[in-house]
Structure formats: C-alpha cells, structure tokens
Design a protein around this motif. Structure first.
Motif, PDB file in Angstrom:
ATOM      1  N   SER A   1      -7.922  39.999  18.944  1.00 31.19           N
ATOM      2  CA  SER A   1      -8.982  38.992  19.059  1.00 31.19           C
ATOM      3  C   SER A   1     -10.304  39.585  19.518  1.00 31.19           C
ATOM      4  N   ARG A   2     -10.264  40.775  20.129  1.00 31.90           N
ATOM      5  CA  ARG A   2     -11.481  41.383  20.668  1.00 31.90           C
ATOM      6  C   ARG A   2     -12.156  42.366  19.720  1.00 31.90           C
ATOM      7  N   ILE A   3     -11.567  42.620  18.558  1.00 34.38           N
ATOM      8  CA  ILE A   3     -12.231  43.480  17.567  1.00 34.38           C
ATOM      9  C   ILE A   3     -13.488  42.763  17.078  1.00 34.38           C
ATOM     10  N   HIS A   4     -14.629  43.453  17.083  1.00 32.58           N
ATOM     11  CA  HIS A   4     -15.880  42.771  16.758  1.00 32.58           C
ATOM     12  C   HIS A   4     -16.840  43.607  15.916  1.00 32.58           C
ATOM     13  N   ARG A   5     -16.631  44.888  15.770  1.00 25.84           N
ATOM     14  CA  ARG A   5     -17.588  45.722  15.031  1.00 25.84           C
ATOM     15  C   ARG A   5     -17.417  45.523  13.525  1.00 25.84           C
ATOM     16  N   ASP A   6     -18.531  45.473  12.811  1.00 24.70           N
ATOM     17  CA  ASP A   6     -18.480  45.275  11.363  1.00 24.70           C
ATOM     18  C   ASP A   6     -17.742  46.408  10.666  1.00 24.70           C
ATOM     19  N   GLU A   7     -17.920  47.636  11.170  1.00 22.60           N
ATOM     20  CA  GLU A   7     -17.226  48.755  10.533  1.00 22.60           C
ATOM     21  C   GLU A   7     -15.710  48.646  10.695  1.00 22.60           C
ATOM     22  N   ASP A   8     -15.254  48.065  11.806  1.00 19.49           N
ATOM     23  CA  ASP A   8     -13.815  47.836  11.988  1.00 19.49           C
ATOM     24  C   ASP A   8     -13.325  46.733  11.047  1.00 19.49           C
ATOM     25  N   PHE A   9     -14.116  45.673  10.930  1.00 22.54           N
ATOM     26  CA  PHE A   9     -13.759  44.604  10.001  1.00 22.54           C
ATOM     27  C   PHE A   9     -13.693  45.136   8.568  1.00 22.54           C
TER      28      PHE A   9
END
Length: 642
Positions: free
Chosen positions: A311-319
């Motif tokens: 739920s805490r993943i937020h970076r566009d590169e990670d998405f």
C-alpha cells in the motif's frame, strides 16, 4: 546403480519408521539422519519414496514418531542456520529437510488435532527461549532464503571460512531481483533459483492450513502461519516481499526471443516465479486490519506487513515496473509468432489477475496510475481473451451475464447453510448490468427468489436485489423505446410474463401459507427446519419494502388478457399462451425507464470467502509436480477425480 542404492536406503528408513510400534528416541541421531542424508537429491524422489498412506498410518498409529520426525527436521534446519550453512553438504541437508517437511505437513494439517502441535514449544528449549515449532521453522526458512552462496550471490569474498553469519546478515542487501526498492540486478544462478523454489514450497505447504478448514469457517479462520510470516516479528518480511514481487514482475519468459530456446534450455526461473506468485497472493489475502482473531483469545492480530508495504508503494517508476511486468506475463499466451510454438508460453494469468486485483485494492494510487496509463489496454485485452477462453472451456451459455445472474439468484437457497450477508453484495454486483441484458431467460430467477424468500424466516433480505433487477430490467426492455425494443425482447417477455404471473401471485396473496410443493423441498406443511412456517403476517412485514410496482402493473395488464383468451378459445396448451405473449407488446404501459442505478462492488465476508476458495483451488491445481496436496482431505472445496 549407486543412485538406486541410495533411494533404497532412504526407503528402508521410511519403512523402518512406519513399522515401529514403539517410540524412537529423539537422541538417536543415527536413525533420524537417514531422512535428510545428502543422497536423495530431488523433491520428486522424496514424494515417491514417502507415500501418503504411510504418513497417515504413522499419524494415527505412531503419532509420537511423526512428531519426533518433524521436530528433528526443524531442529536440523535451525542448527544449519546457526552454522550459517557454510558447506555444500549442509545446503543439501537443508533442502532434504525442506522437501520432507513439504511432503509431511499437509497430512498433518488435514487433521485439526495437529494444528496446535506446530505452535507448541520445542522440547529442548529453555523456558526463557520458548519458541513455537512453527516460528522456528519460518525463521529458519527465511534465513536460508537469504543465505549467501546458497540462495543468493555473496557480495563479499567467497569461501566457507569467510561466510557471513546468517543471524546478523542484512537481508535487504540480498534482494533477489532489481525493481521496487532495489535498483541493482544480481546475477542469476540456476542452483539458487532451485533452492529458493524448494524453500518457498515449504512455506506454501505450511500456509495451506486454510484449505483444511470448512468453507463456513474460511472467512473467519486466522492462519497463524501467514500471520507470523508477514508480521513484524519476521525480520525478513520487507526483503522477502520485495524479492517475491520483483522476481515475478521482472520475469520475461521469452528473453532475447531466440526461437525454440525453451526447448533447448531448461528454465529454472519459471518454477520460482510460479511459487513466488502463489506465496504473494496467499499472504496478501490475509488482511488482519479490520478483523479480530476468532480462533484465539487475542483481541487484535499483528499487522500484515506485506499489505502494508504494498500500500505504501508510490513512485511512478515502481508503478511502471509492476504494470509492465504483470502485463508482459498476461499477454504472453496471446503472442503470435511466424514459427509455430517457437516462443515459450506461461499460463499464470489466474494468479496474476488475483495479484493485480489485490494491488488495485490495497494501493489506490496504483489503480489510478493504471487507469491513466496508455497501457490500460494491455490489461484489458488479456482479461477479455481469458474470459472468452474460459467461457469456451466451461461451456457457458450464449449470454454470460444472464448465466451469472441466474446462478447468483439461485445462491441463497443452495446448500444446507443459512444465507449469509454475502448474497446482497454478490447480487448487487449484477444489478448495474441488468438494463443491458439481451436474452436473459427469467424462468428461474423469480422462482428462485420466491422460493428462497419463504425458505427461512431471515432469508428474504438476500433476495431483494433479485426483485430489484427484474424491476430495472422490464422497463428497460419494454418501456417507451418503440416497437423495435419490444420486438427484440419478445423472447424475454414470453419467459418473464409466464413465470411472473404464476410465481409472483404467491407474494400478492396475503392469506395463504405455503404448500409443501412450493419451494419447501417436500417438507410437510411448508415448515422449514426448526419448526418455522411462512405466514401472512410474516409476508406483510416485508412485502411493502419490495419494488413490486413494475411487476404488479405487468400482472394487471397481462392476467386479464391471458384469462380471456383461455376462456374464449378454451386453451389448455401453454404454448399457445406463450405465443400470444411473444407477439404482444407493453410499450406505453410500463413506466418510463428510470436512470440506471449504479452500485459499486462492496467487499463482504461472502465474496471474500469465494475469492479465497477460488485462489486456493487454482494453487491446488497448479502444484502437480510435486503434488503437494494430492490425496489429502481438502475441506475448503470439493475435489472431483476422474
């Protein structure tokens, strides 16, 4: 010849254990070491040489020996971790212990009396170091999953004398693959992939306690194995979650695209990706944030760190990395090549869609990223492809939406257990589609609704959405849109009117109680289990709350016409009446179609239980080599063997 001799020696040790009527001493190391000797080198041998029937016999006839075997295997793993697993012999022993436990644990979990065994303390532990057996096992396996030169590549000088201490090792430096939270991509080693796969299979087998719980208890069952694996007590929770996610999302089965490369070289990464994906969805399904432990005296459950991290993943590169990885695997079966079967195909779409659902559910930022992304079709197209493919395989009717609504309408009265709050949420999910139904056959829907309403005293609320769907469907199909709409829906009206006339009159007649033939399953006097009987007062208490206006207007128009034609022509054949209804029209008689009522999906205990059952069913079918749960007494779902 030598390999056959080693298998024979292992088999002799198994027979010797199962044939003993007296307990074997735990300190007889020479006897117990036979089971994890380095001579048995693959999991298939362990499964073949330890038959399920003998494990059951050992459990029933010599439970002390079975308990000692499991305890000694866990103890061996703990000792190997304490010595940092420095030698190849220790690594092979660790794998054999993991394979043996993977074989045995499901047969222990199928008996509820053995569930508590794993959460008892080790016999040799001191009072101030009392650790349940399950925790010792999970800790040891997680330590081994980040063991340099065994499951990960060492970042320091190699050699047994320079091996790092596993107890103090920072596993965040040894994440298996680059991606979310880890930029570096470690080199791939086939033996490391195979070792991770065996260890993860053991965790999956231990987490499968859920499939040995009856479906009525599945939604409230607290799986302690998953809870501890994902809890703050597991110091490897973050690197393990990241390793699993990155391993799945970085997997490219096609690779450089060399034709037929999958036939020339074995892919050791695919089994690892498969079990990693299964561990991910199983752990993400165990949400403890809004639930209380109903299986113990504790008032609260530990946080699921896997869900927390996701739920805490937020970076566009990670998405981007996650979305590209998921869509790559989803689209893999759709890829077309000039040379037949020249590209490797992986069938992980069911687990991937579960993972994708969980990610959108727990991380709304990711969901919005997907919806705004130009790659959204990369998700939609494979979903439609697999829906169509599954539809063909399962011989669905010509209208899948009609089939789903009819089957859902029957849900409240199927089975021997009272309807739970699942039905309203499930039925509500079908309501937004009802105005678009083209050829829905409602012969069964009103029957199911009415029969279910009078089945039990508390059974009428779950069937209200079914009546609501009919109330929405009829005006949309027959109201105010001209003759074309009425002509297109002739088949629907013939079914709907005939059935509604016959069955809905039961609701409008306020005086009569149910007859034995009216949905009571033949029970005398229409009496439900427990002695309750439907009455006029009971019907009146909830009838006014139902949206019956459209249906009643339909009956007011059609009933006199049908009665008149029957009297005038002396009709006794139902086909003539249906032909009359088919060529009639209700344009201008029914209300003007009201705006479509949109209901969003609402999570509830019933759909969660169905989701969990489906997920474990997929995992059960996928694991055939080795067959981890084959021939065990699964209770969560029914196994049909051909």
């Amino acid at each position: 010849m030598g390999n056959a001799d080693t298998k024979l020696n292992f088999r002799k040790a198994v027979v010797q254990l199962t044939s003993k009527t007296q307990p074997v001493e735990a300190n007889d190391d020479d006897f117990w070491d036979q089971f994890w000797s380095e001579t048995v080198t693959n999991v298939q041998d362990v499964f073949a040489l330890v038959p399920g029937a003998e494990i059951r016999a050992l459990r029933e006839e010599s439970p002390n020996n079975l308990a000692t075997l499991v305890y000694k295997a866990v103890e061996k793993l703990v000792k190997i971790v304490d010595s940092s697993c420095r030698t190849q012999r220790e690594q092979q022993t660790a794998l054999n212990c993991a394979r043996l436990l993977t074989r045995i644990i499901p047969y222990m979990l199928e008996d509820p009396e053995w569930h508590g065994f794993f959460w008892s303390s080790l016999p040799a532990a001191a009072e101030n170091e009392s650790i349940p057996l399950a925790q010792s096992l999970v800790n040891a396996v997680c330590d081994l999953l980040f063991c340099p030169d065994f499951t990960v590549t060492s970042t320091k000088r190699s050699g047994p004398e320079r091996a790092e201490e596993l107890s103090s090792l920072d596993s965040c430096e040894y994440i298996w693959a680059g991606g979310v939270g880890f930029a570096r991509s470690p080199p791939r080693v086939a033996t490391h992939d195979a070792a991770r796969t065996d260890l993860l299979r053991l965790l999956l087998a231990a987490a499968s306690e859920t499939i040995y719980v009856p479906p009525q208890q599945a939604h409230s069952h607290h799986n302690k194995w998953i809870a501890y694996l994902t809890s703050p007590e597991n110091r490897h929770a973050l690197p393990l979650f990241t390793s699993l996610l990155n391993t799945v999302c970085s997997y490219d089965p096609v690779g450089l695209g060399l034709p037929y490369n999958h036939l020339l070289f074995s892919d050791t990464l695919e089994p690892l990706v498969e079990v990693a994906l299964q561990i991910l969805i199983v752990t993400l399904d165990h949400d403890t944030s809004n639930s209380a432990n109903q299986d113990s005296d504790e008032q609260s459950l530990p946080d699921n760190l896997f869900i927390n991290y996701l739920s805490r993943i937020h970076r566009d590169e990670d998405f981007y990395f996650i979305l590209r990885g998921v869509t790559r695997l989803l689209n893999n079966p759709l890829a077309q090549t000039y040379l037949p079967n020249s590209a490797k195909k992986v069938m992980l779409h069911q687990e991937l869609l579960v993972l994708f659902w969980k990610m959108c559910d727990y991380n709304k930022k990711f969901m919005y990223y997907v919806l705004k992304s130009s790659d959204v079709l990369e998700v939609l197209v494979p979903i439609l492809y697999h829906l169509n493919d599954s539809r063909a395989d399962q011989c669905f009717s010509s209208d899948s939406r009609s089939t789903s609504a009819e089957s859902v309408a029957e849900t409240p009265m199927e089975g021997s257990h009272p309807a739970q709050p699942a039905e309203p949420g499930t039925l509500n999910a079908t309501l937004p589609e009802t105005p678009g139904y083209k050829s829905m056959h409602l012969l069964r829907e009103p029957q199911c609704a009415i029969a279910a309403m009078t089945e039990r005293e508390s059974a009428h609320p779950p069937t209200q959405p079914t009546i609501t769907s009919s109330d929405q469907l009829l005006p949309q199909r027959d109201g105010g849109d001209g003759a074309d709409r009425a002509e297109d829906s002739a088949d629907d009206k013939q079914d709907t009117r005939a059935v509604v006339r016959r069955d809905s009159m039961r609701l409008t007649s306020s005086g009569n109680e149910r007859r034995p033939s009216e949905g009571s399953g033949g029970r005398e006097g229409g009496t439900a289990p427990g002695g309750w009987k439907a009455s006029a007062e009971w019907v009146s208490s909830w009838r006014a709350k139902l949206p019956l206006q459209t249906i009643m207007r339909l009956l007011q128009v059609l009933v006199p016409q049908v009665e008149k034609i029957c009297i005038d022509k002396g009709l006794t054949d139902e086909s003539e009446i249906l032909r009359f209804l088919q060529h009639g029209t209700l344009v201008g008689l029914l209300p003007v179609p009201h705006p479509i009522l949109i209901r969003k999906y609402q999570a509830n205990a019933g759909t969660a239980a169905w989701f969990r059952t489906y997920m474990w069913g997929v995992i059960y079918i996928r694991n055939v080599d080795p067959p981890i749960w084959y021939d065990t007494n699964v209770k969560l779902f029914e196994i049909q063997r051909v």
